[in-house]
Design an enzyme around this catalytic site. Structure first.
Site, PDB file in Angstrom:
ATOM      1  N   ALA A  63       9.932 -54.954   8.644  1.00  0.00           N
ATOM      2  CA  ALA A  63       8.898 -54.069   7.720  1.00  0.00           C
ATOM      3  C   ALA A  63       7.447 -53.825   9.263  1.00  0.00           C
ATOM      4  CB  ALA A  63       8.602 -54.797   6.510  1.00  0.00           C
ATOM      5  N   GLY A 101      13.287 -56.693   7.960  1.00  0.00           N
ATOM      6  CA  GLY A 101      13.575 -55.170   7.190  1.00  0.00           C
ATOM      7  C   GLY A 101      15.092 -54.702   8.307  1.00  0.00           C
ATOM      8  N   GLU A 104      17.723 -56.295   7.196  1.00  0.00           N
ATOM      9  CA  GLU A 104      18.133 -56.218   6.585  1.00  0.00           C
ATOM     10  C   GLU A 104      19.687 -54.567   5.935  1.00  0.00           C
ATOM     11  OE1 GLU A 104      14.173 -57.065   5.160  1.00  0.00           O
ATOM     12  OE2 GLU A 104      14.929 -58.036   3.206  1.00  0.00           O
ATOM     13  N   GLU A 124      10.531 -63.673   7.261  1.00  0.00           N
ATOM     14  CA  GLU A 124       9.133 -62.967   6.391  1.00  0.00           C
ATOM     15  C   GLU A 124       9.006 -64.523   6.058  1.00  0.00           C
ATOM     16  OE1 GLU A 124      12.224 -61.744   6.780  1.00  0.00           O
ATOM     17  OE2 GLU A 124      12.614 -59.605   5.694  1.00  0.00           O
TER      18      GLU A 124
HETATM   19  C1  3H9 Z   1       9.921 -57.351   6.320  1.00  0.00           C
HETATM   20  O1  3H9 Z   1      10.433 -57.560   7.003  1.00  0.00           O
HETATM   21  C2  3H9 Z   1       9.449 -56.772   4.922  1.00  0.00           C
HETATM   22  C3  3H9 Z   1      10.929 -57.335   4.350  1.00  0.00           C
HETATM   23  O2  3H9 Z   1      11.849 -57.822   4.409  1.00  0.00           O
HETATM   24  C4  3H9 Z   1      10.827 -56.593   3.021  1.00  0.00           C
HETATM   25  C5  3H9 Z   1       9.085 -55.164   3.183  1.00  0.00           C
HETATM   26  C6  3H9 Z   1       9.642 -55.270   1.608  1.00  0.00           C
HETATM   27  N1  3H9 Z   1       5.032 -55.084  11.928  1.00  0.00           N
HETATM   28  O3  3H9 Z   1       4.795 -59.870  19.156  1.00  0.00           O
HETATM   29  P1  3H9 Z   1       4.505 -58.818  20.228  1.00  0.00           P
HETATM   30  C7  3H9 Z   1       3.074 -55.506  16.947  1.00  0.00           C
HETATM   31  S1  3H9 Z   1       8.423 -58.139   7.019  1.00  0.00           S
HETATM   32  C8  3H9 Z   1       3.493 -54.349  12.126  1.00  0.00           C
HETATM   33  O4  3H9 Z   1       2.851 -58.608  21.167  1.00  0.00           O
HETATM   34  P2  3H9 Z   1       6.721 -59.762  22.057  1.00  0.00           P
HETATM   35  C9  3H9 Z   1       2.464 -56.743  17.744  1.00  0.00           C
HETATM   36  O5  3H9 Z   1       1.298 -56.418  16.688  1.00  0.00           O
HETATM   37  C10 3H9 Z   1       7.940 -58.251   8.848  1.00  0.00           C
HETATM   38  N2  3H9 Z   1       2.968 -54.573  13.820  1.00  0.00           N
HETATM   39  O6  3H9 Z   1       5.944 -58.675  21.733  1.00  0.00           O
HETATM   40  C11 3H9 Z   1       2.116 -56.154  19.223  1.00  0.00           C
HETATM   41  O7  3H9 Z   1       0.822 -55.086  18.789  1.00  0.00           O
HETATM   42  P3  3H9 Z   1      -0.176 -54.948  19.590  1.00  0.00           P
HETATM   43  C12 3H9 Z   1       9.678 -59.549   9.436  1.00  0.00           C
HETATM   44  C13 3H9 Z   1       4.549 -55.394  14.622  1.00  0.00           C
HETATM   45  O8  3H9 Z   1       7.449 -59.132  22.638  1.00  0.00           O
HETATM   46  C14 3H9 Z   1       3.279 -55.294  18.606  1.00  0.00           C
HETATM   47  O9  3H9 Z   1       3.923 -55.157  18.277  1.00  0.00           O
HETATM   48  N3  3H9 Z   1       9.321 -59.330  10.404  1.00  0.00           N
HETATM   49  C15 3H9 Z   1       5.413 -55.454  13.981  1.00  0.00           C
HETATM   50  O10 3H9 Z   1       6.870 -61.116  22.081  1.00  0.00           O
HETATM   51  C16 3H9 Z   1       4.186 -56.034  19.980  1.00  0.00           C
HETATM   52  O11 3H9 Z   1       4.418 -57.357  19.358  1.00  0.00           O
HETATM   53  C17 3H9 Z   1       8.513 -59.822  11.523  1.00  0.00           C
HETATM   54  O12 3H9 Z   1       7.797 -60.821  11.640  1.00  0.00           O
HETATM   55  C18 3H9 Z   1       5.768 -55.740  12.732  1.00  0.00           C
HETATM   56  N4  3H9 Z   1       6.484 -56.071  11.852  1.00  0.00           N
HETATM   57  O13 3H9 Z   1       7.415 -60.151  20.215  1.00  0.00           O
HETATM   58  C19 3H9 Z   1       8.582 -59.667  13.050  1.00  0.00           C
HETATM   59  N5  3H9 Z   1       5.972 -56.649  15.044  1.00  0.00           N
HETATM   60  O14 3H9 Z   1       0.160 -54.746  21.251  1.00  0.00           O
HETATM   61  C20 3H9 Z   1       6.811 -59.916  13.610  1.00  0.00           C
HETATM   62  C21 3H9 Z   1       5.599 -56.427  16.014  1.00  0.00           C
HETATM   63  O15 3H9 Z   1      -1.090 -54.051  19.055  1.00  0.00           O
HETATM   64  N6  3H9 Z   1       7.172 -59.608  15.372  1.00  0.00           N
HETATM   65  N7  3H9 Z   1       4.474 -55.525  15.697  1.00  0.00           N
HETATM   66  O16 3H9 Z   1      -0.532 -56.175  19.654  1.00  0.00           O
HETATM   67  C22 3H9 Z   1       7.708 -60.314  15.831  1.00  0.00           C
HETATM   68  O17 3H9 Z   1       7.797 -61.652  15.561  1.00  0.00           O
HETATM   69  C23 3H9 Z   1       7.431 -60.114  17.314  1.00  0.00           C
HETATM   70  O18 3H9 Z   1       6.122 -59.281  17.321  1.00  0.00           O
HETATM   71  C24 3H9 Z   1       9.113 -59.291  18.171  1.00  0.00           C
HETATM   72  C25 3H9 Z   1       8.556 -59.069  19.569  1.00  0.00           C
HETATM   73  C26 3H9 Z   1       9.781 -60.994  18.073  1.00  0.00           C
HETATM   74  C27 3H9 Z   1       8.969 -58.617  17.226  1.00  0.00           C
END
Ligand code: 3H9
Length: 696
Positions: A63, A101, A104, A124
């Protein structure tokens, strides 16, 4: 069709591509786009199966975290349910990340395939919530509740080969294009008479004791938090409740968490650590110098830890020490540390051998001359370091990064020992260097932007969080922490005991209390720096209790006694009457008397002193923004992440309250509590500390 989700057809297979850079988070329009695409595929008589795939570098990272806490429209059709209900098979084709998500939705699909480098997970809990898109109900049905609990409560990213073994994936795509493999897979299953739907599966047999067992296991780590407990509850519900009811309960528990204090703090930590790694001193796009070989000068504990950090990242490294005994001891320590990891099960024997093969001990500067980066980790004394840099300047190839691991000394003085100060920067690793994730990148007066960009890139490669800061005694991390270290000892003079302070800080959320940490690190370490500061500045308050311990040879765990006493072979701290007697004696001599402290006063006394110093650091431009301080405290000092960071936490108390307390302590305790002008200005305006910036 939606701009962020495309639908195309390849023969009988409809391909739904999510295209929302950079990581295909489920941002505005993505959910609607997926629903629309599935409807279209179901309606199109030419389509007999579908593929869900991500454009760019990832499947779906989850998400959109930016949208949390901002109100959510009521959803009547959930994508994971709609995907699952499709009468035509849907194959999730995963590369990069399928997180939250993202996974999911993949679990809503009938089949899942992935490239070997992909990672899947339900992280999450790490942002204070729970998988609210059916993850807690589907994953236990697919892989069993025990494995699902482990994944959901840890939030870890599971590599694709392991996900295949667990049963999350149906197939790994070893060669060729993922999209082609997915289309071929879809064509293979398009005539299956019955589609596998996870929601229709029963829960695999399991031991009902797993829930209490994991609760016991996380009790200490997850104190003060809600999300891990709610995650466990959801999996427990999945095991005792029909699917639809489980989904309803998952939703209700998710909503309870979305705006909790811990979720807000963890979201702040997520974005601020990314922001902190973008330095105002480094323009976007500044090229980084390539680093293919590293060298570490000095085979002590720190040098060894840094060499291991390089090897862990697959970077060949030479560890240089002119003293053969130190070099041999250093290599032995490295071997033992890896062997301990193998024993614990966090590394296998092949992994250990591969890492050791990357570390080459050498005893001359000539042997490291060709390295792209030299990291100095010798004795913490300017003269000694200058000698090393004079030699590095003579031997290292042009363009090599020349980095010093000093934790406090003047970078400019060290750089001035070379004819190329633009190539010199601080690279302050935290101890143990192979474990702690912070890398404080110190910018000298003449350090070039390209060198800073190169050290930032190196930090990323070494899986460190690299934050650029300016040059001053102690830089940002240790300087902002120094008043905390002073206050904790002064609290003892006024009436507290080490065990009481430690208990208050552990209850606040630190993994260990500061006195126990001091014993672990060795009390001689802080002593040397303290004496240096006392000699340089008569206003620095001496700490007679801490000095007396060092004088008594109580240097911490390594000597069996420090702030606590330790039994042979044990790391458990025991309060020591001898220390209590010493504290009382010093209190009596000072004439200040002893009084009672409550936990709140202890926490505030220690942390507010650091908040005040952090404001000065920002005001002087040593740090430019509060996010830099907060990130350093999270990764350098084990500050509880669910409290956001030092400055974020102070905002939860309130800037005016913080200022008021500091001003009162200024009256009571004198100059060391003089409020920083920046803090005063923020308090006058009622502006949050997290918005503190240089030039405000
Ligand atoms: C969820 O899914 C809830 C559901 O169960 C239910 C809902 C009802 N959203 O980290 P990076 C941005 S909760 C928004 O530098 P990497 C990040 O801020 C979600 N933005 O790259 C950055 O922006 P900026 C569960 C996001 O390659 C850019 O993307 N998921 C999100 O080192 C690049 O990211 C998570 O918790 C996001 N979800 O790592 C995953 N994800 O360039 C969270 C990334 O402006 N994300 N951005 O700074 C991560 O763990 C890492 O970003 C990921 C990539 C491993 C994906």
């Amino acid at each position: 069709m939606s701009e962020v989700v495309h639908f195309t057809r390849q023969g009988p297979v409809g391909i739904i591509t999510v295209d929302y850079p950079p990581v295909n988070a489920l941002g505005p329009g993505v959910r609607e786009g997926i629903l629309e695409a599935v409807d279209r595929g179901v309606a199109d008589t030419q389509v007999r199966a579908m593929v869900l795939i991500g454009a760019g570098r990832s499947f779906i990272a989850g998400a959109d975290i930016r949208g949390f806490g901002k109100g959510r429209p009521t959803v009547t059709r959930r994508t994971h349910d709609v995907l699952e209900a499709s009468p035509k098979p849907v194959v999730a084709a995963i590369h990069g990340y399928a997180l939250g998500g993202g996974l999911e939705n993949a679990l809503g699909c009938h089949y899942r395939i992935a490239v070997p480098g992909a990672r899947v997970g339900l992280p999450e809990v790490l942002i204070g919530i729970l998988p609210g898109g059916g993850g807690t109900q589907r994953l236990p049905r697919l892989i069993g509740p025990e494995a699902a609990l482990e994944m959901i409560v840890s939030g870890r990213h599971v590599p694709a080969p392991e996900a295949l073994e667990l049963g999350i994936l149906d197939e790994l795509v070893e060669g060729g294009e993922l999209r082609d493999a997915a289309v071929a897979f879809a064509m293979r299953v398009m005539d299956e008479p019955v589609l596998p739907r996870i929601s229709e599966r029963g829960i695999p047999d399991h031991d009902p004791g797993i829930f209490d067992a994991i609760r016991r296991r996380i009790a200490r780590r997850a104190r003060n938090q809600k999300a891990p407990w709610h995650c466990i509850r959801c999996v427990e519900i999945a095991c005792s409740t029909p699917f639809e009811d489980g989904i309803r309960q998952e939703r209700a528990l998710f909503e309870e968490l979305e705006n909790s204090e811990e979720a807000k703090a963890l979201r702040y930590a997520f974005f601020s650590e990314r922001e902190a790694q973008r330095s105002p001193h480094v323009s976007r796009g500044t090229p980084a110098r390539p680093v293919a070989a590293a060298a570490v000068v000095g085979a002590g504990t720190m040098g060894g830890g840094i060499a291991m950090t390089c090897a862990d990242a697959g970077l060949p490294v030479k560890i240089m020490d002119k003293d053969p005994e130190t070099l041999a001891r250093g290599m032995e320590r490295i071997g033992k540390t890896y062997a301990a990891s193998v024993e614990r099960g966090s590394l296998d024997a092949a992994g250990m051998a591969a890492r050791l093969a990357l570390i080459e001990p050498v005893d001359s500067y000539d042997a490291i001359a060709g390295a792209d980066v030299a990291i100095e980790a010798v004795f913490e004394e300017t003269g000694v370091k200058r000698e090393v840099f004079e030699t590095l300047d003579r031997v290292m190839k042009p363009g090599a990064l020349l980095l010093t691991n000093t934790s406090a000394l003047d970078i400019d003085e060290i750089a001035a020992a070379t004819g190329r100060p633009e190539d010199v920067a601080g690279a302050h690793f935290f101890s143990p260097a192979n474990v702690m994730k912070l890398l404080e990148i110190v910018r000298g007066e003449r350090t070039s932007e390209e060198v800073l960009a190169s050290v930032q890139a190196l930090a990323k490669r070494l899986a460190k969080v690299g934050v650029v800061c300016g040059n001053c005694d102690g830089f940002v991390a240790n300087r902002s922490r120094a008043p905390f270290n002073t206050e904790m000892v002064l609290l003892l003079e006024e009436g507290a005991l080490p065990e009481q302070v430690d208990k208050a800080m552990v209850e606040f959320g630190y993994p260990m209390g500061p006195f126990a940490v001091g014993d672990l690190a060795g009390l001689d370490i802080g002593y040397a720096g303290r004496k240096r500061r006392e000699a340089a500045d008569p206003a620095v308050r001496p700490l007679p209790i801490a000095d007396a311990l060092v004088g008594m040879g109580r240097l911490g765990m390594k000597t069996g006694a420090g702030w606590y006493r330790y039994e042979a072979g044990s790391r458990t701290p025991h309060p020591d009457p001898e220390v209590a007697a010493l504290i009382r004696r010093v209190s009596d001599e000072s004439g200040a008397g002893r009084r009672d402290f409550d936990d709140e006063e202890i926490v505030q006394r220690l942390l507010f002193s650091s908040v005040n110093e952090a404001c000065r650091i920002i005001e002087e431009g040593i740090a430019r923004r509060a996010v830099e301080v907060d990130t350093m405290w999270l990764y350098g000092f084990g500050f509880p992440r669910y409290r956001g960071g030092l400055m974020y936490w102070a905002d939860t108390v309130g800037v005016r309250e913080v200022y008021g307390r500091i001003a009162a302590w200024h009256q009571r305790y004198g100059e060391r509590w003089a409020p920083s002008p920046l803090l005063r200005r923020l308090a006058e305006r009622g502006a949050p500390l997290t918005e503190a910036m240089t030039d405000m």
